[in-house]
Design a protein around this motif. Structure first.
Motif, PDB file in Angstrom:
ATOM      1  N   PRO A 256       0.806  -1.217  -0.043  1.00 45.83           N
ATOM      2  CA  PRO A 256       0.079  -0.249  -0.460  1.00 45.83           C
ATOM      3  C   PRO A 256       1.123   1.226   0.182  1.00 45.83           C
ATOM      4  O   PRO A 256       0.596   2.229  -0.887  1.00 45.83           O
ATOM      5  CB  PRO A 256      -0.700  -0.093   1.278  1.00 45.83           C
ATOM      6  N   ASN A 260      -0.023   3.584  -3.291  1.00 47.17           N
ATOM      7  CA  ASN A 260      -0.519   4.960  -2.896  1.00 47.17           C
ATOM      8  C   ASN A 260      -0.013   6.146  -3.164  1.00 47.17           C
ATOM      9  O   ASN A 260      -0.377   6.641  -4.009  1.00 47.17           O
ATOM     10  CB  ASN A 260      -0.702   5.645  -1.025  1.00 47.17           C
ATOM     11  N   LYS A 269      -6.187  12.981  -5.775  1.00 46.13           N
ATOM     12  CA  LYS A 269      -6.725  12.604  -4.694  1.00 46.13           C
ATOM     13  C   LYS A 269      -7.768  11.944  -4.781  1.00 46.13           C
ATOM     14  O   LYS A 269      -8.753  11.820  -4.496  1.00 46.13           O
ATOM     15  CB  LYS A 269      -6.847  14.083  -3.371  1.00 46.13           C
ATOM     16  N   MET A 272      -7.093   8.838  -5.452  1.00 48.06           N
ATOM     17  CA  MET A 272      -6.802   8.110  -4.244  1.00 48.06           C
ATOM     18  C   MET A 272      -8.313   7.748  -3.625  1.00 48.06           C
ATOM     19  O   MET A 272      -8.424   6.777  -2.494  1.00 48.06           O
ATOM     20  CB  MET A 272      -6.205   8.867  -3.348  1.00 48.06           C
ATOM     21  N   SER A 273      -9.178   8.853  -3.370  1.00 47.96           N
ATOM     22  CA  SER A 273     -10.534   8.471  -3.117  1.00 47.96           C
ATOM     23  C   SER A 273     -10.697   7.194  -2.809  1.00 47.96           C
ATOM     24  O   SER A 273     -11.747   7.163  -2.504  1.00 47.96           O
ATOM     25  CB  SER A 273     -10.861   9.929  -2.052  1.00 47.96           C
ATOM     26  N   TYR A 275     -10.364   4.586  -4.401  1.00 50.65           N
ATOM     27  CA  TYR A 275      -9.388   3.377  -4.456  1.00 50.65           C
ATOM     28  C   TYR A 275      -9.567   3.014  -3.330  1.00 50.65           C
ATOM     29  O   TYR A 275      -9.076   1.647  -2.904  1.00 50.65           O
ATOM     30  CB  TYR A 275      -7.829   3.305  -4.700  1.00 50.65           C
ATOM     31  N   SER A 276      -9.539   3.818  -2.172  1.00 50.29           N
ATOM     32  CA  SER A 276      -9.355   3.819  -0.444  1.00 50.29           C
ATOM     33  C   SER A 276     -11.116   2.902  -0.363  1.00 50.29           C
ATOM     34  O   SER A 276     -11.483   2.631   0.501  1.00 50.29           O
ATOM     35  CB  SER A 276      -9.359   5.731   0.102  1.00 50.29           C
ATOM     36  N   LYS A 279     -10.675  -0.202  -1.250  1.00 53.84           N
ATOM     37  CA  LYS A 279     -10.110  -0.711  -0.077  1.00 53.84           C
ATOM     38  C   LYS A 279     -10.476  -0.696   1.716  1.00 53.84           C
ATOM     39  O   LYS A 279      -9.919  -1.985   2.413  1.00 53.84           O
ATOM     40  CB  LYS A 279      -8.062  -0.386   0.271  1.00 53.84           C
ATOM     41  N   SER A 280     -11.212  -0.624   1.761  1.00 53.84           N
ATOM     42  CA  SER A 280     -12.325  -0.214   2.922  1.00 53.84           C
ATOM     43  C   SER A 280     -13.280  -1.276   3.033  1.00 53.84           C
ATOM     44  O   SER A 280     -13.134  -2.200   4.452  1.00 53.84           O
ATOM     45  CB  SER A 280     -12.664   1.551   3.162  1.00 53.84           C
ATOM     46  N   TYR A 345     -19.973   6.259   1.142  1.00 56.39           N
ATOM     47  CA  TYR A 345     -18.244   7.272   1.672  1.00 56.39           C
ATOM     48  C   TYR A 345     -17.742   8.511   1.082  1.00 56.39           C
ATOM     49  O   TYR A 345     -17.127   8.846   1.252  1.00 56.39           O
ATOM     50  CB  TYR A 345     -17.192   5.991   0.636  1.00 56.39           C
ATOM     51  N   THR A 346     -18.557   8.592  -0.557  1.00 49.39           N
ATOM     52  CA  THR A 346     -18.191   9.567  -1.116  1.00 49.39           C
ATOM     53  C   THR A 346     -19.916  10.835  -1.293  1.00 49.39           C
ATOM     54  O   THR A 346     -19.703  11.005  -2.426  1.00 49.39           O
ATOM     55  CB  THR A 346     -17.474   9.737  -1.643  1.00 49.39           C
ATOM     56  N   THR A 352     -16.020  12.094  -7.625  1.00 49.15           N
ATOM     57  CA  THR A 352     -14.904  10.577  -7.099  1.00 49.15           C
ATOM     58  C   THR A 352     -16.113   9.018  -6.366  1.00 49.15           C
ATOM     59  O   THR A 352     -15.626   8.460  -6.499  1.00 49.15           O
ATOM     60  CB  THR A 352     -14.766  10.655  -5.250  1.00 49.15           C
TER      61      THR A 352
END
Length: 594
Positions: A256, A260, A269, A272-273, A275-276, A279-280, A345-346, A352
Motif C-alpha cells: 500500500p 498509494n 486525491k 486515491m479517495s 481507491y480507498s 480498500k475499505s 463513502y463519498t 469521486t
C-alpha cells in the motif's frame, strides 16, 4: 450423484465447520477494527485518529511473529496428528507455546522501553511531532496486550484441531464486544484518551485469550502443555514453515505504501479517495477467501499426514464448489450494491462517487480468483514447498500488483488504478496453473492436478478400498466386502476374517451409538494393503468415541461381546485414536504375517 454426495459427507462437514469458524473470526476482527476507528475519530478527534493510524504497524509487526509461530505450529501439529502421534504433537505444541510466551514478554518490555524512538520511526516527529504524545500513549497500552494477542493467534487453530471450534467463535465475539465496550467506557466514563483506547484493545485481547485458555480445563483436551515435553530444536522447522506468512505480512505492509504514492501521482486525491473506498470494503469482502485458505491449510495438513490422497481430492472439490459459490455471491452483492456503497463513502463528490462505483464493481470481479489463489498459496505452504510458496506469495502480494499498477496506469490513466486487484488476481491464477504444469510436467486439466502430489504418495487405488456408511442397512455386508478385498490381495484367511469382523462390529457401534441423536452423520472406512501390513482408518463425525477406553468398559465375562474388536486390538501392531476437527479418527495397523 447421490453416492458422490454421500462419500463426501464427513469431509464436507469438516470443511464447512472449519470455514464457518475462520469466517467468524475474520468478521469479528474486521468489525472490531472498523468500529474502533469510528469511535476514535468521532469522540476523540483528528489528531487521535491520525495517531491510531501511525501506530497501526504494531499489529503488522506483531502479526509477523505470531504468524510465523501459528502457521508453523499448525503445519507440524496437523501432520503428526494425521500420523496418529499425539506425543509428538504435544511436544511440538509445548515447545512453540513456551517460545511464543517468552518472545511476547521480550517484545512487550522492549516496546515500552523504546516507545519514543518507535513513535518517531512511525512518523510522529518533525512537523508531525504533535502526534507523539497520542501515539506514545496508544502504543504503550497496545504493547501491554502483546502476550494475549500472540496467545490468541497461536491457540485459535489449536481449538479447531482439538474439536472445539465453537470456542474460537465465542472468543472472537468476546474480543469484539470487549473492544467496543472498552472504547465506549473510555470515552464516556474514564476519558483516558488514547491510553484508554489502547487499553480497551489490550483488554479485549485478554478476554479472547482467556476464553481460549478455558479449553484446557476439559478432561478430553488432546493438547496438553508440559515443560517436560520441551525440545528446543523443534522450533527450527516451525520457523521454516512460517516464514512465508512473515513475508506475506512484509509485502502487505510495503504494497500500500508504494501503490498509494503512485496512485496519488497518476490520479490525485480523487483517484486515491475512490481507491480507498475499494480498500475499505476489501476486509469484509474477502472473509470467504481468507476463511477458505485457512481451512485448506489446517485440514489438508491432517490428510497429508495420513497419506490420504482421496481425502485431499475430496477437500479440493469442496473448496472449488463452496469457495467459489460463496465468493461469487459476495462479489455479485458488492457489484449490485456498488452505487449505494459509493454514496455512503463519498457523499460530497460526484466525481469521486462515480469512480468509486467503477472501483467496487471491478474489485467484485476479482473475489472468486482471490479465493482460489489464497487457497492454492495455503496448500503449497502446507506441502512445505518453501521456494514455490515464497515465490508465489511475493508475486501475489507485491510484485504483480506493482507491475500491474504501473502498466495499467501508464496505458489507461486513472481508470487503470481500479484494475489493479482484478488484473493481478487473474494473472496469479495463471501463475498457479503454470506452477502446477511445471510440478506435474503436464498441463492441468482437472481439479486433482492442483494437488501436485507425487505418484507414489499414499497407497495405490487398487490396494485400497473405501466405504462410506450412513445407515445400519449399509453396515450389513461390510464384513463380506472387506474380507473379499483382503483375500483377493493375498491376505491370509485368518487376518482377512479378523479384520472384516472388526470393521463390521466397529461400524455397527458407531451407527448404533453415534447416529441416534437425530442429526445426519457419516462414517468413512478405508482399508489399505501394503507389502507387510494392513492399515485401517475409520473416520466419523459423531460424539467422541475412543475404542480403547470403551474396550476397558466392556463386560469381560461376556467373551462374545465385541469379539472382533478384542481380537484385532490384541493383534494390532499400532492402534491410535484422535478426535480432531470434530471427527473421530481411528488408525489400526496389523502385520500381514501370522
Amino acid at each position: 450423484m447421490e453416492k458422490k454426495k454421500r462419500d463426501n459427507f464427513v469431509i464436507h462437514k469438516v470443511f464447512i465447520n472449519s470455514l464457518g469458524v475462520f469466517m467468524a473470526v475474520e468478521i469479528a476482527n474486521s468489525l472490531s477494527k472498523t468500529i474502533d476507528g469510528m469511535i476514535t475519530g468521532h469522540f476523540l478527534g483528528t489528531l487521535e485518529l491520525a495517531a491510531s493510524g501511525l501506530a497501526s504497524p504494531y499489529f503488522s509487526i506483531v502479526g509477523i511473529l505470531s504468524g510465523i509461530l501459528s502457521v508453523g505450529m499448525q503445519s507440524v501439529c496437523s501432520k503428526s496428528m494425521g500420523e496418529g502421534d499425539m506425543e509428538e504433537t504435544n511436544r511440538q505444541f509445548s515447545t512453540v507455546a513456551l517460545i511464543a510466551f517468552l518472545t511476547s514478554i521480550v517484545v512487550t518490555i522492549l516496546g515500552i522501553v523504546f516507545v519514543e524512538p518507535i513513535c518517531a520511526g512511525l512518523g510522529a516527529s518533525g512537523k508531525d511531532a504533535n502526534l507523539l504524545p497520542y501515539t506514545k500513549e496508544y502504543l504503550v497500552a497496545l504493547f501491554l496486550g502483546t502476550p494475549a494477542l500472540i496467545g490468541f493467534s497461536l491457540l485459535s487453530p489449536i481449538m479447531q484441531l482439538d474439536s472445539d471450534g465453537k470456542r474460537v467463535k465465542y472468543a472472537a465475539t468476546g474480543l469484539a464486544i470487549g473492544n467496543i465496550a472498552g472504547d465506549l467506557i473510555n470515552v464516556y466514563i474514564f476519558h483516558a484518551g488514547m491510553m484508554g483506547m489502547g487499553l480497551a484493545t489490550s483488554f479485549s485481547m485478554v478476554v479472547g485469550f482467556v476464553i481460549l485458555l478455558l479449553h484446557f480445563r476439559r478432561k478430553d483436551a488432546l493438547f496438553r502443555f508440559s515443560l517436560r515435553n520441551i525440545r528446543v530444536k523443534d522450533i527450527v522447522p516451525v520457523f521454516g514453515i512460517g516464514l512465508p506468512r512473515a513475508a506475506r505480512r512484509v509485502c502487505n505492509t510495503l504494497r500500500p505504501i508504494l501503490l498509494n504514492r503512485h496512485i496519488l501521482y497518476i490520479g490525485g486525491k480523487v483517484a486515491m479517495s475512490a481507491y480507498s473506498v475499494q480498500k475499505s470494503v476489501e476486509g469484509l469482502a474477502l472473509i470467504a477467501a481468507y476463511g477458505v485458505s485457512e481451512a485448506v491449510f489446517l485440514i489438508s495438513g491432517i490428510y497429508y499426514g495420513e497419506q490420504d490422497r482421496k481425502a485431499i481430492s475430496k477437500l479440493f472439490h469442496e473448496v472449488v464448489k463452496y469457495g467459489l459459490m460463496i465468493s461469487a455471491g459476495i462479489g455479485a452483492t458488492i457489484f449490485l450494491l456498488a452505487p449505494w456503497l459509493a454514496e455512503v463513502y463519498t457523499r460530497d463528490s460526484a466525481q469521486t462517487q462515480g469512480l468509486a462505483v467503477i472501483a467496487l464493481q471491478l474489485f467484485a470481479l476479482s473475489i472468486p480468483f482471490t479465493t482460489m489463489n489464497e487457497s492454492f498459496a495455503a496448500y503449497i505452504q502446507m506441502l512445505r514447498k518453501k521456494t514455490s510458496s515464497m515465490v508465489y506469495l511475493i508475486l501475489q502480494k507485491l510484485a504483480v500488483p506493482l507491475a500491474v499498477c504501473y502498466l495499467f496506469t501508464m496505458t489507461m490513466g486513472t481508470y487503470g488504478v481500479f484494475m489493479i486487484i482484478t488484473a493481478a488476481e487473474m494473472f496469479m491464477f495463471f501463475v498457479a496453473v503454470l506452477m502446477v504444469w511445471k510440478e506435474n510436467r503436464r498441463f492441468p486439466t482437472k481439479i486433482d492436478d492442483f494437488m501436485i502430489l507425487p505418484d507414489d504418495f499414499g497407497t495405490s487405488e487398487e490396494n485400497a478400498i473405501e466405504i462410506s456408511v450412513q445407515s445400519m442397512e449399509q453396515v450389513i455386508g461390510l464384513s463380506i466386502q472387506v474380507e473379499d478385498f483382503c483375500k483377493n490381495h493375498g491376505v491370509n484367511n485368518r487376518k482377512s476374517c479378523f479384520l472384516s469382523l472388526f470393521v463390521e462390529e466397529m461400524a455397527g457401534n458407531v451407527v448404533e451409538h453415534g447416529f441416534n441423536d437425530g442429526k445426519k452423520h457419516g462414517l468413512d472406512i478405508r482399508v489399505l494393503i501394503e507389502e507387510e501390513s494392513l492399515i485401517l482408518r475409520m473416520r466419523d463425525d459423531c460424539r467422541p468415541f475412543d475404542i480403547k477406553k470403551k474396550l476397558k468398559e466392556m463386560d469381560t465375562e461376556d467373551i462374545c461381546k465385541g469379539a472382533g474388536i478384542r481380537i484385532v486390538l490384541g493383534l494390532a501392531d499400532q492402534v491410535s485414536y484422535v478426535n480432531a476437527l470434530r471427527t473421530n479418527n481411528l488408525f489400526v495397523v496389523l502385520s500381514r504375517a501370522d
